[in-house]
Design an enzyme around this catalytic site. Structure first.
Site, PDB file in Angstrom:
ATOM      1  CG  HIS A 108      -2.215   0.698   1.028  1.00 60.07           C
ATOM      2  ND1 HIS A 108      -2.268   2.033   0.710  1.00 60.07           N
ATOM      3  CD2 HIS A 108      -3.506   0.280   1.097  1.00 60.07           C
ATOM      4  CE1 HIS A 108      -3.523   2.408   0.593  1.00 60.07           C
ATOM      5  NE2 HIS A 108      -4.314   1.365   0.809  1.00 60.07           N
TER       6      HIS A 108
ATOM      7  CD1 TRP B 108      -0.632   7.462   4.642  1.00 61.31           C
ATOM      8  CD2 TRP B 108      -1.182   6.428   2.750  1.00 61.31           C
ATOM      9  NE1 TRP B 108      -0.926   8.424   3.714  1.00 61.31           N
ATOM     10  CE2 TRP B 108      -1.274   7.820   2.539  1.00 61.31           C
ATOM     11  CE3 TRP B 108      -1.491   5.570   1.695  1.00 61.31           C
ATOM     12  CZ2 TRP B 108      -1.657   8.381   1.319  1.00 61.31           C
ATOM     13  CZ3 TRP B 108      -1.871   6.122   0.479  1.00 61.31           C
ATOM     14  CH2 TRP B 108      -1.947   7.512   0.307  1.00 61.31           C
TER      15      TRP B 108
ATOM     16  CE1 TYR C 124      -2.545   6.244  -3.291  1.00 58.20           C
ATOM     17  CE2 TYR C 124      -0.910   4.713  -2.425  1.00 58.20           C
ATOM     18  CZ  TYR C 124      -2.190   4.970  -2.880  1.00 58.20           C
ATOM     19  OH  TYR C 124      -3.117   3.954  -2.935  1.00 58.20           O
TER      20      TYR C 124
ATOM     21  CD  GLU D 255      -5.833   2.645 -10.449  1.00 57.96           C
ATOM     22  OE1 GLU D 255      -6.568   3.449  -9.841  1.00 57.96           O
ATOM     23  OE2 GLU D 255      -5.912   1.415 -10.296  1.00 57.96           O
TER      24      GLU D 255
ATOM     25  CD  GLU E 191      -4.000  -0.856  -7.816  1.00 57.52           C
ATOM     26  OE1 GLU E 191      -3.028  -0.088  -7.884  1.00 57.52           O
ATOM     27  OE2 GLU E 191      -5.135  -0.491  -7.457  1.00 57.52           O
TER      28      GLU E 191
ATOM     29  CB  SER F 283     -14.655   0.849  -3.427  1.00 53.02           C
ATOM     30  OG  SER F 283     -15.058  -0.353  -2.788  1.00 53.02           O
TER      31      SER F 283
ATOM     32  CD1 TRP G 297      -5.401  -2.520  -3.320  1.00 55.67           C
ATOM     33  CD2 TRP G 297      -3.420  -1.735  -3.990  1.00 55.67           C
ATOM     34  NE1 TRP G 297      -5.217  -1.314  -2.695  1.00 55.67           N
ATOM     35  CE2 TRP G 297      -3.996  -0.813  -3.084  1.00 55.67           C
ATOM     36  CE3 TRP G 297      -2.164  -1.451  -4.518  1.00 55.67           C
ATOM     37  CZ2 TRP G 297      -3.372   0.375  -2.722  1.00 55.67           C
ATOM     38  CZ3 TRP G 297      -1.543  -0.271  -4.162  1.00 55.67           C
ATOM     39  CH2 TRP G 297      -2.144   0.630  -3.271  1.00 55.67           C
TER      40      TRP G 297
END
Length: 593
Positions: A324, A328, A355, A431, A518, A525, A552
């Site tokens: 992930h 985080w 990210y 994405e 992924e 979601s 994922w």
């Protein structure tokens, strides 16, 4: 805690909510406090007699005030929400209410968010939905963290309402201390990680944490030190309550950082063990290396037609898992975890998700040096385990050209550093959304790839496609002029079925090499139920075409796609019971090949 609730209610009474209906267009909410809500349909398909449409919501705050919170109301009009992301959905009967997650509730003046999305089903084709927004503008709180009686007569709030506090709480007061401590303990689950994750604790803990933060401070970026100290205090309280089974013990040592740094959960120093045995993984004996073996047995990968081949020309199907976000869940990027996954799943690749723009991301307050150090640990650990590793620039829900210069800088540094590593693969935009392939994504990719090639002429590069990397068919006839590039397609089996599978077949049949960087077996979601039939159909298709795929994600977040159960705190050495249902499915899918 009751006093805190009373204060919040007083603030709520002072808020002015402005609601305006809209219909798939930009709408001016109020002339002097301009907030725009737009809804666009990005994808649609038919399945089992229903019409499905994917809608993307953008909230733009063009006012001079910050938004503290927002609520969106979606009229049903015969439609039903089947999936959603980056929001909480409540069914109100004739409509749905959307509330923000912890990380996207605040919108600064002049900024916008565009990560909220829905998939709705209708009895017939439709092109729009009716929506309204209730923005909550920032209210200034004058009380200090230790709210005292003498502070009650301070300046009025921005809404011209003053809140009088007549009570005082001291350490020795006998006022429901157990209730307060329990709420703090629940809040700590989020507070101690709110700068690291998507607040994956239960919704009630998220709300408790942010209620606490609002009272404590309404300017978190200017008062992060205070919030960090409060989070540590709350986390310590949580540890005291860990034995009752309601609250998980948290090991925190958060330090207050400036605006350019992320909050980190520290870990005890682990022994350095080189030449580790991947088959012997003990949770209490972590396998960590600082050396890194640059050469793995199968050597560099390259594209041959629509397949990947190794240095000897053998066809390779990469099968692995993705982390992930590094900001985080950094604790899962370690060599012990990779050794466990290699032994349990039989993975041959590990993806590291960076990210750029989300909370505490590489470009939005994250500690860049710490994040790059974690990438380095992951690259070296993967090499030591004989695994390929993907450095993923996790663009999500926007045009990658918005951060093109930053991407070039990042990949220049990465490709220069890892040019000698046989196992490193670069994924340059995860994405994208709202970016046409020919005019937007392809030119972006050409610029970033040119930077990589200047340092590493032979590395494999993965390029994302529009609509969350679903539009791989758009690449046909317009490929990048580079022989070692794959194009990514992402799927979530409960949402993406024949229509996305057909895009994959079309691309492959026309000579476009596809990499599923992924995927999961739930809905788009990342949550909801598992569709095993669709998942098995996808697996059969991928294997028949030798298409590589990445599951994922490796974390214990409380959502279906997390590979580790949310009740498990181990970061390696997992037993089968520690894996989620999705984790168990991928374990069988990967190791049975």
């Amino acid at each position: 805690m009751k006093r805190v609730i009373r204060i919040l209610i007083s603030y709520a009474l002072a808020l002015v909510l402005v609601i305006v209906s809209m219909n798939c267009s930009f709408v001016n909410i109020k002339a002097d406090e301009q907030v725009y809500l737009s809804v666009s349909k990005s994808n649609s398909w038919e399945s089992e007699g229903k019409y499905y449409a994917q809608f993307n919501l953008t909230i733009t705050n063009n006012s001079s005030k910050n938004l503290q919170d927002w609520t969106i109301n979606i009229s049903k009009s015969g439609g039903e929400i089947s999936q959603s992301w980056c929001c909480f959905v409540s069914d109100l009967g004739n409509s749905y209410e959307l509330k923000p997650e912890s990380y996207n509730k605040e919108i600064k003046a002049g900024e916008n968010i565009s990560n909220v999305g829905l998939i709705m089903s209708f009895p017939a084709e439709t092109s729009n939905i009716n929506a309204s927004i209730s923005p909550v503008f920032e209210t200034e709180v004058k009380e200090s963290p230790n709210i005292k009686e003498e502070d009650s007569n301070k300046e009025e709030t921005k809404s011209q309402e003053s809140v009088e506090v007549t009570e005082e709480i001291n350490a020795g007061d006998e006022v429901e201390t157990e209730e307060i401590d329990e709420n703090l303990a629940n809040a700590a689950l989020v507070a101690s990680r709110c700068f690291l994750s998507y607040a994956d604790a239960p919704v009630i803990a998220i709300r408790a944490c942010y209620d606490y933060m609002i009272v404590l401070n309404t300017e978190p970026k200017e008062e992060q030190e205070t919030i960090a100290e409060a989070a540590v205090t709350a986390a310590q309280t949580a540890s005291e309550f860990a034995t009752d089974g309601d609250v998980e013990s948290i090991n925190t040592a958060n330090n207050a950082n400036d605006d350019n740094n992320a909050y980190e959960v520290s870990k005890d120093n682990e022994p350095v063990i080189e030449d580790s045995n991947p088959e012997a993984v003990e949770d209490n004996e972590p396998v960590t290396s600082v050396a890194g073996n640059k050469n793995i047995p199968t050597g560099r990968l390259r594209v041959s037609g629509t397949k990947l081949v190794d240095a000897s020309g053998n066809v390779v199907q990469l099968r692995g898992v993705s982390s992930h976000g590094l900001s985080w869940f950094p604790e899962y990027v370690n060599e012990s975890a990779m050794a466990s996954l290699k032994a349990d799943f039989g993975i041959n690749v590990f993806r590291i998700a960076m990210y750029p723009r989300e909370y505490a991301g590489y470009l939005t307050g994250g500690d860049k040096e710490t994040l790059k150090a974690k990438i380095d640990e992951g690259v070296r650990a993967a090499a030591n385990q004989g695994l390929y590793v993907i450095i993923d620039w996790h663009v999500l829900n926007y045009n990658p050209n918005e951060i093109k210069d930053e991407a070039i800088s990042f990949f220049n540094e990465m490709s220069m550093k890892y040019a000698g590593y046989d196992n490193v693969i670069y994924e340059i935009c995860n994405e994208p959304v709202g970016a046409d392939w020919a005019s937007q994504i392809k030119p972006y990719a050409e610029s970033v790839i040119a930077t990589i090639r200047a340092n590493d002429p032979n590395a494999l590069v993965i390029v994302g496609t529009n609509t969350w990397s679903q539009d791989v068919d758009a690449v046909v006839g317009n490929e990048i002029d580079d022989a070692n590039v794959c194009y990514s397609l992402h799927f979530y089996a409960a949402t993406h079925k024949d229509n996305i599978q057909n895009k994959l077949r079309y691309a492959i049949n026309n000579g476009v090499p596809v990499f599923v960087s992924e995927c999961s077996i739930c809905d788009a979601s990342g949550n909801g139920g598992i569709d095993y039939a669709s998942a098995n159909s996808w697996l059969e298709l991928l294997n028949s075409l030798d298409v590589s795929y990445i599951a994922w994600s490796l974390c214990n977040k409380a959502e279906t796609s997390a590979l580790i159960n949310s009740s498990c705190s181990k970061t390696s050495g997992w037993s089968e019971e520690d894996y989620s249902d999705a984790g168990k499915w991928f374990m069988q899918a990967i190791k049975n090949q």
